[in-house]
Design an enzyme around this catalytic site. Structure first.
Site, PDB file in Angstrom:
ATOM      1  N   ASP A 170      40.259  43.995  40.659  1.00 27.35           N
ATOM      2  CA  ASP A 170      39.845  43.047  39.622  1.00 27.35           C
ATOM      3  C   ASP A 170      38.350  43.160  39.308  1.00 27.35           C
ATOM      4  OD1 ASP A 170      42.467  42.277  39.614  1.00 27.35           O
ATOM      5  OD2 ASP A 170      42.171  40.518  40.871  1.00 27.35           O
ATOM      6  N   HIS A 199      40.278  35.742  40.303  1.00 26.23           N
ATOM      7  CA  HIS A 199      40.298  36.272  41.676  1.00 26.23           C
ATOM      8  C   HIS A 199      38.913  36.625  42.229  1.00 26.23           C
ATOM      9  CE1 HIS A 199      44.775  37.635  41.073  1.00 26.23           C
ATOM     10  NE2 HIS A 199      44.691  36.365  41.412  1.00 26.23           N
TER      11      HIS A 199
END
Lengths: 94, 160
Positions: free
Chosen positions: B99, B3
């Site tokens: 993330d 991501h």
């Protein structure tokens, strides 16, 4: 008291469990059992149900197998992460 | 590792279109795949130091059923399991805030503790922080210290 036990104690303290409380097994999976995204409120789209590679780890490692076997009933793709057979949190003391 | 790489290298597109593109099919070109690989190599090096068996991201993607090709360059853009997943509507989104702010920050902290270099992860944290105008490392959302693990050596971490 070993470092590992102290760490278990800290975890249990944060979870507001007594240090000798063995009621709960602590663990985590490596990812989601489904690839899923929210489409709109109360509606999701499932892109994929994982076929394998859904890893679960207990903390300490000893609890991994118990977690795996419980989750396996619902998610057959679940697999144990790493090795197991280490001492458990239940021996943690202040 | 996926991501943040895809998000940062498509930051202009996300900003301009509000995420009106397919995150994996269109977002992961060969060059973007190289950044995923650069991050993944550091993750694998950390796992090796801890003696934890960990699959590469493409190997995992194939095993889970997302992907057909086990590579970083075309494996994501051709993956049936990722088909149709759109990009996020804005950069301030969990693909960076979580993330990077939680996962990559923790992994670099772990790397420092056990002597594994993470220059690509450090670069992604730095750029994500600039892009979001937020100090993701300084926020210390999840660190070895916050987990109570900052005094653990390599052998002790392996034994957990």
């Amino acid at each position: 008291v070993s470092q590992r036990r102290r760490w278990c104690a800290r975890l249990q303290e944060d979870a507001r469990l007594a240090f000798d409380d063995d009621t709960y097994t602590i663990g985590e999976t490596s990812t989601l059992p489904y690839a899923v995204r929210l489409v709109e409120p109360a509606e999701i789209h499932v892109f994929l149900k994982l076929q394998a590679g859904l890893f679960v780890a207990g903390l300490p490692q000893h609890d991994t197998e118990a977690l795996r076997s419980t989750l396996h009933e619902v998610y057959p793709s679940v697999e144990p992460a790493g090795a197991s057979g280490r001492p458990r949190c239940r021996t943690a003391t202040r | 590792v996926i991501h943040p790489a895809v998000t940062l290298l498509n930051a202009g597109l996300i900003d301009r279109t509000g995420g009106d593109f397919s995150f994996y099919e269109e977002g992961v070109t060969v060059a973007v795949g190289r950044l995923i690989e650069g991050l993944d190599r550091e993750r694998l090096a950390l796992a090796a130091a801890l003696e934890v068996p960990v699959l590469s991201e493409p190997a995992l993607g194939v095993r889970q059923g997302y992907m057909l090709e086990e590579n970083y360059s075309t494996g994501y853009s051709t993956a049936p399991g990722f088909r149709g997943i759109r990009a996020q509507p804005q950069l301030d989104h969990r693909y960076l805030t979580e993330d990077v702010g939680y996962s990559l920050v923790l992994l670099t902290d772990l790397g420092r503790q056990v002597g594994v270099d993470t220059p690509v992860m450090d670069a992604v944290i730095a750029i994500a922080s600039v892009v979001l105008d937020r100090d993701l490392r300084g926020d210390r959302k999840r660190t070895m210290s916050s987990l109570g693990l900052s005094d653990y050596g390599l052998e002790q971490l392996r034994a957990l």
